[in-house]
Design a protein around this motif. Structure first.
Motif, PDB file in Angstrom:
ATOM      1  N   LYS A 126       0.792  -1.158   0.101  1.00 47.07           N
ATOM      2  CA  LYS A 126      -0.113   0.021  -0.089  1.00 47.07           C
ATOM      3  C   LYS A 126       0.977   1.342   0.041  1.00 47.07           C
ATOM      4  O   LYS A 126       0.582   2.311  -0.648  1.00 47.07           O
ATOM      5  CB  LYS A 126      -0.932  -0.013   1.211  1.00 47.07           C
ATOM      6  CG  LYS A 126      -1.918  -0.742   1.235  1.00 47.07           C
ATOM      7  CD  LYS A 126      -2.918  -1.089   2.318  1.00 47.07           C
ATOM      8  CE  LYS A 126      -3.634   0.382   2.429  1.00 47.07           C
ATOM      9  NZ  LYS A 126      -4.772   0.503   3.846  1.00 47.07           N
ATOM     10  N   ALA A 129       2.159   1.845  -3.433  1.00 45.12           N
ATOM     11  CA  ALA A 129       1.078   2.300  -4.493  1.00 45.12           C
ATOM     12  C   ALA A 129       0.966   3.769  -4.049  1.00 45.12           C
ATOM     13  O   ALA A 129       0.617   4.656  -4.949  1.00 45.12           O
ATOM     14  CB  ALA A 129      -0.196   1.391  -3.903  1.00 45.12           C
ATOM     15  N   GLU A 130       0.906   4.219  -2.983  1.00 43.22           N
ATOM     16  CA  GLU A 130       0.308   5.611  -2.533  1.00 43.22           C
ATOM     17  C   GLU A 130       1.541   6.753  -2.322  1.00 43.22           C
ATOM     18  O   GLU A 130       1.207   7.923  -2.411  1.00 43.22           O
ATOM     19  CB  GLU A 130      -0.531   5.515  -1.173  1.00 43.22           C
ATOM     20  CG  GLU A 130      -1.378   4.454  -1.197  1.00 43.22           C
ATOM     21  CD  GLU A 130      -2.238   4.222  -0.050  1.00 43.22           C
ATOM     22  OE1 GLU A 130      -1.748   4.583   1.020  1.00 43.22           O
ATOM     23  OE2 GLU A 130      -3.325   3.661  -0.058  1.00 43.22           O
ATOM     24  N   ILE A 142       4.071   0.023  -9.459  1.00 44.07           N
ATOM     25  CA  ILE A 142       3.331  -1.360  -9.377  1.00 44.07           C
ATOM     26  C   ILE A 142       3.963  -1.984  -8.275  1.00 44.07           C
ATOM     27  O   ILE A 142       5.180  -2.551  -8.228  1.00 44.07           O
ATOM     28  CB  ILE A 142       3.808  -2.354 -10.748  1.00 44.07           C
ATOM     29  CG1 ILE A 142       3.283  -1.504 -12.125  1.00 44.07           C
ATOM     30  CG2 ILE A 142       2.975  -3.327 -10.722  1.00 44.07           C
ATOM     31  CD1 ILE A 142       3.651  -2.166 -13.418  1.00 44.07           C
ATOM     32  N   TYR A 200      -5.241  -7.689  -4.962  1.00 45.12           N
ATOM     33  CA  TYR A 200      -5.752  -7.246  -6.397  1.00 45.12           C
ATOM     34  C   TYR A 200      -6.771  -6.280  -6.360  1.00 45.12           C
ATOM     35  O   TYR A 200      -6.628  -5.141  -7.119  1.00 45.12           O
ATOM     36  CB  TYR A 200      -6.079  -8.415  -7.087  1.00 45.12           C
ATOM     37  CG  TYR A 200      -6.126  -8.044  -8.645  1.00 45.12           C
ATOM     38  CD1 TYR A 200      -5.044  -8.631  -9.468  1.00 45.12           C
ATOM     39  CD2 TYR A 200      -7.232  -7.563  -9.200  1.00 45.12           C
ATOM     40  CE1 TYR A 200      -5.015  -8.353 -10.780  1.00 45.12           C
ATOM     41  CE2 TYR A 200      -7.335  -7.229 -10.479  1.00 45.12           C
ATOM     42  CZ  TYR A 200      -6.285  -7.741 -11.408  1.00 45.12           C
ATOM     43  OH  TYR A 200      -6.337  -7.261 -12.575  1.00 45.12           O
ATOM     44  N   THR A 201      -7.762  -6.356  -5.809  1.00 43.56           N
ATOM     45  CA  THR A 201      -8.827  -5.373  -5.564  1.00 43.56           C
ATOM     46  C   THR A 201      -8.553  -4.013  -4.940  1.00 43.56           C
ATOM     47  O   THR A 201      -8.864  -2.905  -5.444  1.00 43.56           O
ATOM     48  CB  THR A 201      -9.889  -5.843  -4.354  1.00 43.56           C
ATOM     49  OG1 THR A 201     -10.412  -7.146  -5.033  1.00 43.56           O
ATOM     50  CG2 THR A 201     -11.132  -4.866  -4.366  1.00 43.56           C
ATOM     51  N   GLU A 202      -7.400  -3.946  -4.141  1.00 44.37           N
ATOM     52  CA  GLU A 202      -6.888  -2.871  -3.562  1.00 44.37           C
ATOM     53  C   GLU A 202      -5.919  -2.080  -4.689  1.00 44.37           C
ATOM     54  O   GLU A 202      -5.363  -1.025  -4.426  1.00 44.37           O
ATOM     55  CB  GLU A 202      -6.222  -2.867  -2.422  1.00 44.37           C
ATOM     56  CG  GLU A 202      -6.920  -3.268  -1.192  1.00 44.37           C
ATOM     57  CD  GLU A 202      -6.461  -3.489   0.058  1.00 44.37           C
ATOM     58  OE1 GLU A 202      -6.131  -2.266   1.030  1.00 44.37           O
ATOM     59  OE2 GLU A 202      -6.118  -4.588   0.515  1.00 44.37           O
ATOM     60  N   GLY A 203      -5.518  -2.813  -5.539  1.00 41.47           N
ATOM     61  CA  GLY A 203      -4.756  -2.257  -6.744  1.00 41.47           C
ATOM     62  C   GLY A 203      -3.319  -2.660  -6.371  1.00 41.47           C
ATOM     63  O   GLY A 203      -2.381  -1.717  -7.054  1.00 41.47           O
ATOM     64  N   ASP A 206       0.086  -6.145  -9.961  1.00 37.10           N
ATOM     65  CA  ASP A 206      -0.232  -5.797 -11.324  1.00 37.10           C
ATOM     66  C   ASP A 206      -1.533  -6.398 -11.950  1.00 37.10           C
ATOM     67  O   ASP A 206      -1.678  -7.387 -12.083  1.00 37.10           O
ATOM     68  CB  ASP A 206       1.104  -6.512 -12.020  1.00 37.10           C
ATOM     69  CG  ASP A 206       1.374  -5.936 -13.319  1.00 37.10           C
ATOM     70  OD1 ASP A 206       0.615  -5.349 -14.063  1.00 37.10           O
ATOM     71  OD2 ASP A 206       2.391  -6.114 -14.068  1.00 37.10           O
ATOM     72  N   GLN A 207      -2.122  -5.270 -12.739  1.00 36.04           N
ATOM     73  CA  GLN A 207      -3.481  -5.676 -13.381  1.00 36.04           C
ATOM     74  C   GLN A 207      -3.157  -6.498 -14.705  1.00 36.04           C
ATOM     75  O   GLN A 207      -4.131  -7.008 -14.924  1.00 36.04           O
ATOM     76  CB  GLN A 207      -4.041  -4.414 -13.684  1.00 36.04           C
ATOM     77  CG  GLN A 207      -4.494  -3.412 -12.576  1.00 36.04           C
ATOM     78  CD  GLN A 207      -5.422  -3.934 -11.548  1.00 36.04           C
ATOM     79  OE1 GLN A 207      -6.548  -4.484 -11.771  1.00 36.04           O
ATOM     80  NE2 GLN A 207      -4.857  -4.400 -10.345  1.00 36.04           N
TER      81      GLN A 207
END
Length: 455
Positions: A126, A129-130, A142, A200-203, A206-207
């Motif tokens: 997290k 990501a942020e 990523i 995955y839901t939280e991003g 890697d999509q």
């Protein structure tokens, strides 16, 4: 051995040539380099020479190998008691397979420690990501990337903190208290997928993790500009992220899960040994001479040079008696160098007991292994010969079940729903033949253990 060998290269269309060759029975004297699979040999035993009768009289080096490594004889022995393909074994092989690597520079930039638990790992992802850990002012990070369910670079190592530990090889099998399990049908697996789906839901994943190939994955790990991946999975750090970026990453030890599980995957036979490196045709006119020639390949220093290249070219012998694999010359990468003068991992042979200093990438892998090998699960499903009468049935069962499990697992990670669909999933697996598949594997495993006790 006073034998002249005519070499024929198994080219890129070998997978097309091989079934035709086996079907018409017009075979060379020797297959070398592991180009025949267990199923090729097992289903066509009449085409290949049972080697047992030749070992004592004509093969002192191979006999020594089996005396020093009794498990290798079991590894090479078919269900009928015969040896049709010879194994190999090398020093300096790691215990563990995949390396999880984390960007330590990013951790330092954000004032974070290396995570030790799955909860801490999520918090680190997290933060990646942020909080712009690469400092370029762009939200391009990523946090975690991998290649689907690839045995080396996929997410399978991330099942381990939940107690779902497979045995490598792509079969998704594990062993607990002597019972063979299909990992993707266990409660431990279910817990792991629920956790990954949350990430995955939280991003945080890697999509493209379940759609990308090695080319796309490598481009993300070794970009031309700023680093963009926080955590990745591969063989070594340098092999994954490139030499220039290696300094920024460290090995992430196996994470501890909610119930205290902390494991790494292993399969000693797959990583430290292999079989069918040499298979001899039953049609050979000179079996004794052929077996003498094959045995010469298993003299330890000869084996070493078949794998790594000749002393004085790609290797040197040091004053202390050790052997050292030389670094690649300038302008040539280590992988090209390792295949230019030797057969590398395709080599037949046995060099256990020699003091060999391997190439830098191998030394890097062994250093990573020192961190991870203490966490391996002691029970695993080894490389086992499946009885010939079960091969066709197992192939159908495995293909159908694996395809279904792969499809559902990717869907659950990306879109959720495993809790609601779990029972229906197990019911369908049972209808597809999961109990029978496990029965075949369990019988083969029990036979393997019995055979080991008899050696």
């Amino acid at each position: 051995t006073n034998i002249k060998v005519e070499w024929e290269y198994a080219s890129t269309d070998w997978d097309t040539q091989k079934p035709l060759m086996l079907a018409n029975g017009d075979l060379p004297d020797i297959f070398m380099g592991g180009i025949l699979s267990d199923d090729d040999v097992n289903a066509n035993r009449e085409l290949f020479l049972p080697m047992n009768a030749y070992l004592d009289e004509y093969c002192p080096n191979i006999s020594t190998m089996f005396e020093e490594q009794p498990a290798l004889r079991g590894l090479a022995t078919m269900g009928d008691g015969n040896i049709y393909g010879l194994p190999s074994m090398w020093p300096n092989t790691p215990t563990t397979y995949s390396t999880i690597m984390i960007n330590k520079t990013w951790l330092d930039n954000l004032g974070l420690d290396v995570p030790e638990t799955t909860d801490e790992f999520r918090e680190v992802l997290k933060a990646f990501a942020e909080n712009d850990p690469n400092g370029n002012g762009i939200k391009d990070e990523i946090p975690l990337s991998f290649i689907g369910f690839d045995d080396l670079a996929g997410c399978l190592e991330l099942y381990c903190p939940f107690g779902a530990v497979d045995s490598l090889g792509g079969n998704w099998l594990g062993v607990t208290d002597g019972k063979v399990e299909y990992i993707n049908a266990t409660e431990e697996f279910k817990s792991a997928i629920e956790w990954l789906s949350g990430l995955y839901t939280e991003g945080l994943i890697d999509q493209e993790a379940f759609t990308q190939d090695w080319t796309g994955y490598s481009a993300k790990l070794n970009p031309e500009g700023e680093e963009i991946v926080g955590v990745a999975i591969g063989w070594t750090i340098s092999g994954a992220v490139g030499e220039e970026n290696t300094k920024d990453y460290v090995v992430l030890p196996p994470l501890k899960g909610p119930s205290g599980d902390q494991y790494a995957r292993q399969n000693p036979e797959m990583l430290g040994a292999d079989r069918n490196k040499i298979v001899v045709s039953a049609q050979t006119k000179y079996p004794e001479a052929v077996m003498r020639w094959v045995d010469a390949l298993y003299e330890k220093t000869t084996s070493m040079q078949i794998r790594y290249g000749a002393i004085g070219v790609t290797m040197q012998q040091n004053a202390d008696g050790s052997y050292e694999v030389l670094d690649a010359p300038e302008g040539m990468d280590a992988n090209t160098w390792s295949w230019k003068y030797g057969l590398n991992t395709n080599a037949p042979g046995y060099a256990v007991g020699l003091d060999i200093i391997p190439q830098p990438d191998a030394r890097e892998k062994l250093a990573a292994d020192e961190i991870t090998k203490q966490y391996v699960k002691s029970e695993y499903f080894p490389l086992i010969m499946i009885p010939a009468e079960d091969i066709d049935e197992l192939a159908i069962l495995k293909t159908d079940i694996q395809n279904y499990a792969t499809e559902r697992t990717a869907q659950w990670v990306v879109s959720g729903g495993i809790e609601e669909e779990w029972n229906d999933y197990l019911d369908r697996m049972n209808v597809m033949g999961l109990p029978r598949m496990l029965e075949i594997y369990q019988n083969a495993y029990d036979s393997y253990l019995t055979q080991g006790d008899e050696k």
